[in-house]
Write a protein that holds these residues in place. Structure first.
Motif, PDB file in Angstrom:
ATOM      1  N   UNK A   1       0.822  -1.214  -0.081  1.00  0.00           N
ATOM      2  CA  UNK A   1       0.088  -0.117   0.000  1.00  0.00           C
ATOM      3  C   UNK A   1       0.812   1.362   0.018  1.00  0.00           C
ATOM      4  N   UNK A   2       0.558   2.171  -0.705  1.00  0.00           N
ATOM      5  CA  UNK A   2       1.400   3.476  -0.776  1.00  0.00           C
ATOM      6  C   UNK A   2       0.099   4.537  -0.470  1.00  0.00           C
ATOM      7  N   UNK A   3       0.443   5.421   0.491  1.00  0.00           N
ATOM      8  CA  UNK A   3      -0.390   6.230   1.020  1.00  0.00           C
ATOM      9  C   UNK A   3       0.273   7.469   1.096  1.00  0.00           C
ATOM     10  N   UNK A   4      -0.539   8.688   1.697  1.00  0.00           N
ATOM     11  CA  UNK A   4       0.130   9.837   2.161  1.00  0.00           C
ATOM     12  C   UNK A   4      -0.572  10.272   3.413  1.00  0.00           C
ATOM     13  N   UNK A   5       0.332  10.992   4.124  1.00  0.00           N
ATOM     14  CA  UNK A   5       0.020  11.639   5.415  1.00  0.00           C
ATOM     15  C   UNK A   5      -1.218  11.029   6.158  1.00  0.00           C
TER      16      UNK A   5
ATOM     17  N   UNK B   1       3.565  -4.388   3.393  1.00  0.00           N
ATOM     18  CA  UNK B   1       4.093  -3.183   3.696  1.00  0.00           C
ATOM     19  C   UNK B   1       3.370  -1.790   3.485  1.00  0.00           C
ATOM     20  N   UNK B   2       3.596  -1.002   3.975  1.00  0.00           N
ATOM     21  CA  UNK B   2       2.836   0.521   3.647  1.00  0.00           C
ATOM     22  C   UNK B   2       3.813   1.450   3.820  1.00  0.00           C
ATOM     23  N   UNK B   3       3.724   2.135   2.730  1.00  0.00           N
ATOM     24  CA  UNK B   3       4.524   3.142   2.683  1.00  0.00           C
ATOM     25  C   UNK B   3       3.778   4.549   2.817  1.00  0.00           C
ATOM     26  N   UNK B   4       4.038   5.281   3.865  1.00  0.00           N
ATOM     27  CA  UNK B   4       3.243   6.700   4.300  1.00  0.00           C
ATOM     28  C   UNK B   4       4.096   7.600   3.806  1.00  0.00           C
ATOM     29  N   UNK B   5       3.614   8.218   2.538  1.00  0.00           N
ATOM     30  CA  UNK B   5       4.395   9.336   2.121  1.00  0.00           C
ATOM     31  C   UNK B   5       4.070  10.677   2.808  1.00  0.00           C
TER      32      UNK B   5
END
Lengths: 324, 374
Positions: A128-132, A145-149
């Motif tokens: 998962x790619x997400x933001x704030x 895995x989660x990429x919190x941009x």
């Protein structure tokens, strides 16, 4: 990179086609062919138009608008790619679904964010790619895995380039509530600016009663910083409090501009000079209603994260830098 | 009954009331609403710790909203230590899905509304990223040329995702311990779940309706509107010792023609099916029966979704009476169409809930269900 088994496909649901196109353009790709539509009985239907077998699939769908419809679109698209033997499926969710329902704050309150995490996993997402994220602990809800941009690098760039009084150093970064203090101090430190905090007493959801300012904003430009703006009740009142305390201008920079309900009206009637939101959520129609809204484009960050994930490079560079 | 709470989702509170009346219970107190950003808000005001929880939510109206609401309710009960959570889903969402947006003769299927048809263009047309782009050398990877749509040699066959399995996994993952539903479109659907599924049958109710409300029913012909429903129709015909006919779509040939198998001349026909959605199949079948000399057409169907122009189509059709269950709210449909009659499934669900709660056999109910209906 010539091996066909290692190619990339970018799909987009109906939630934010504009952002998906920006990301695809940045990556110099066409969006993959798919028809996502609704039957007369309101069931969502996903038809995939090209092979995804052994491909690296990215599906872009933020949690906005008709949240539940968009969520089902995303889940069914993931499921469709999974059953069609995609090698890896990454859900790109710039604004996460149900991010504020992340704790059991009263008896029998659901932790819906955790439920969504489970649903994404069960549908077949590998990444998962997400933001704030509203709370970065939501990453812990996942077993994948989660990429919190962060939108912070883009925010810093905007303050440096577009806030008029920045060069004179007459800017104060303000957090509109105690929960956002960490986010705001981080920005203030990086820009070497003063910091202030507004503390609010909340009686029930989406309703704020009284506000107290901690810090000095007299004769300065105040920049309110937050992760999301929903009904904008908080921002409107915070701006009022800041003006009453002598701030000359009040800007608000917010990552996720949900702007639901009467938000546009509230912003128009408020003391805010400008509300800057990122394009994690579409707001073209809101801009027409409210000329005070400005946009930061975060598609370069998301596109770069996709590129780096696909190529197996580190993503952490993006936590502090805006890709050129 | 002790230690049992029946919650109602927002899809069909009336059915929950009917079920609760039969059980002598009051539906559990809860608040189901939406936040201003459209997120679903669930508040349960009844203690669920150590209890049997039954949540009644049908797959109708805003299907996705109702499904997510159900999942959130299940999850809320799960994390507050409910003993057992049973999802009562009279009409199961996403249980009947086509595998292509087109029929075999190339038309878009009837359940895709006009407003959505333009999105199908995305399947054949390349979705260009916004603004003009110069494709110098692809920086990420070699995509390879996508075959043009008229190049049949390498064309990818469009297929529509069947989400039934996903919905099943989602409900299990949310924390449900048991599913109760009725007349699943495919009985194999039960196999998608890793938890017990009680697939109730409306057959006893239908039998009873035919016996009581259709004069000289022994002379009537049970008819299936398509080959897929033949088994359902013959089972019912057998129990009532009635004749059977079958309408069958000649989809293999490039036309919309239907063929009738069996004799219906001067007979009363009873069309039997599990779902009526856009009603295009059943109204065509009815027309064919009349063309072949049938004198009266009844249609007896479990789940009446009646989406799109369905009600209008029924009004314009040769169907004399459409009898449906209340697995989906019917008040609006009945107002718009005088041909619609409704039979009540609440007694069957109430009795099954009672049996599940008390740990009694559910299957023996099929034989004795007449006792529990007025």
């Amino acid at each position: 990179m010539d091996a066909p088994s290692n190619s990339i496909k970018i799909f987009a649901g109906n939630a934010h086609m504009g952002l998906a196109k920006l990301i695809a353009r940045r990556l110099n790709l066409d969006l993959a062919k798919a028809a996502v539509l609704k039957y007369t009985n309101n069931e969502t239907s996903v038809t995939i138009g090209e092979s995804v077998r052994d491909e690296d699939v990215y599906i872009i769908q933020p949690g906005c608008g008709d949240i539940n419809d968009n969520l089902m679109e995303l889940l069914i698209m993931i499921h469709a790619c999974k059953t069609a033997s995609a090698r890896r499926i990454t859900a790109v969710i710039p604004c996460f679904f149900y991010a504020r329902q992340d704790k059991k704050d009263k008896s029998r309150a659901p932790i819906s964010a955790k439920l969504i995490a489970n649903m994404l996993t069960v549908a077949g997402a590998n990444h998962v790619i997400t933001m704030d994220l509203h709370a970065s602990q939501i990453q812990g809800f996942f077993n994948i895995p989660v990429d919190n941009l962060y939108a912070e690098p883009s925010t810093l760039k905007y303050i440096r380039e577009c806030i008029p009084d920045y060069k004179e150093g007459k800017v104060v970064i303000v957090s509109p509530d105690a929960g956002g203090a960490k986010r705001a101090t981080s920005i203030a430190d990086r820009l070497d600016l003063e910091f202030a905090l507004i503390h609010k007493e909340r009686k029930k959801a989406n309703f704020v009663s009284r506000m107290v300012l901690v810090g000095d904003v007299k004769g300065k430009t105040a920049v309110l910083v937050d992760d999301m703006a929903d009904t904008c009740g908080t921002l409107g009142k915070a701006a009022q409090t800041l003006v009453e305390n002598g701030a000359t201008k009040v800007y608000a920079i917010v990552t996720h501009g949900i702007l639901s309900g009467k938000a546009c009206e509230v912003i128009n009637n408020s003391a805010l000079t400008q509300v800057v939101v990122t394009n994690t959520i579409p707001h073209e129609d809101k801009k027409k209603l409210c000329p005070k809204i400005a946009t930061i484009d975060v598609s370069p960050t998301l596109a770069e994260a996709i590129r780096r994930t696909h190529n197996g490079e580190s993503v952490s560079y993006l936590f502090h830098n805006v890709p050129a | 009954m002790k230690n049992i709470v029946v919650f109602s989702g927002s899809s069909h509170p009336h059915l929950t009331e009917l079920i609760c009346n039969q059980l002598g219970l009051v539906p559990g107190k809860c608040n189901l609403s939406k936040f201003s950003n459209q997120e679903t808000n669930v508040e349960l005001f009844e203690s669920v710790r150590g209890k049997d929880i039954f949540i009644v939510q049908s797959g109708c109206g805003h299907v996705n909203d109702n499904l997510i609401e159900l999942l959130i309710m299940v999850s809320a009960c799960k994390i507050t230590s409910a003993k057992r959570i049973v999802c009562v889903i009279p009409s199961f969402p996403y249980s009947r899905l086509p595998n292509s947006p087109y029929t075999k003769n190339g038309k878009t299927i009837s359940r895709i509304p006009e407003s959505e048809k333009s999105k199908l263009e995305n399947l054949t047309k390349t979705v260009e990223p916004s603004e003009s782009k110069q494709k110098k050398n692809v920086s990420i990877t070699n995509l390879g040329e996508i075959p043009a749509s008229n190049d049949h040699s390498g064309q990818y066959k469009h297929w529509t995702c069947r989400a039934g399995n996903l919905v099943a996994k989602m409900i299990v993952e949310a924390g449900a311990d048991n599913i109760m539903t009725m007349d699943l479109h495919d009985p194999q659907f039960q196999g998608f779940f890793d938890i017990p599924v009680d697939n109730l049958s409306s057959q006893t109710l239908m039998t009873k309706y035919i016996k009581m409300n259709i004069p000289d029913y022994q002379q009537a012909v049970i008819t299936s509107p398509d080959a897929g429903g033949a088994k359902r129709a013959t089972a019912l015909a057998e129990s009532l010792k009635m004749a059977v006919a079958l309408v069958h779509k000649d989809r293999g040939f490039h036309n919309d023609e239907m063929t009738l198998v069996g004799d219906v001349k001067d007979k009363v026909c009873i069309l039997i099916d599990d779902i009526i959605d856009t009603s295009s199949t059943i109204t065509k079948a009815a027309q064919l029966l009349v063309d072949n000399g049938a004198k009266k057409i009844y249609a007896l169907i479990t789940h009446a979704i009646l989406s799109g122009d369905a009600v209008q189509r029924i009004n314009d059709s040769v169907i004399d009476e459409l009898i449906v269950s209340n697995s989906v709210p019917q008040d609006e449909h009945v107002k718009q169409c005088k041909k619609i009659k409704v039979f009540d499934i609440a007694p069957v669900f109430a009795e099954t809930i009672r049996r599940i709660h008390n740990g009694e056999s559910v299957s023996s109910q099929y034989r004795v269900s007449d006792i529990y209906m007025e």
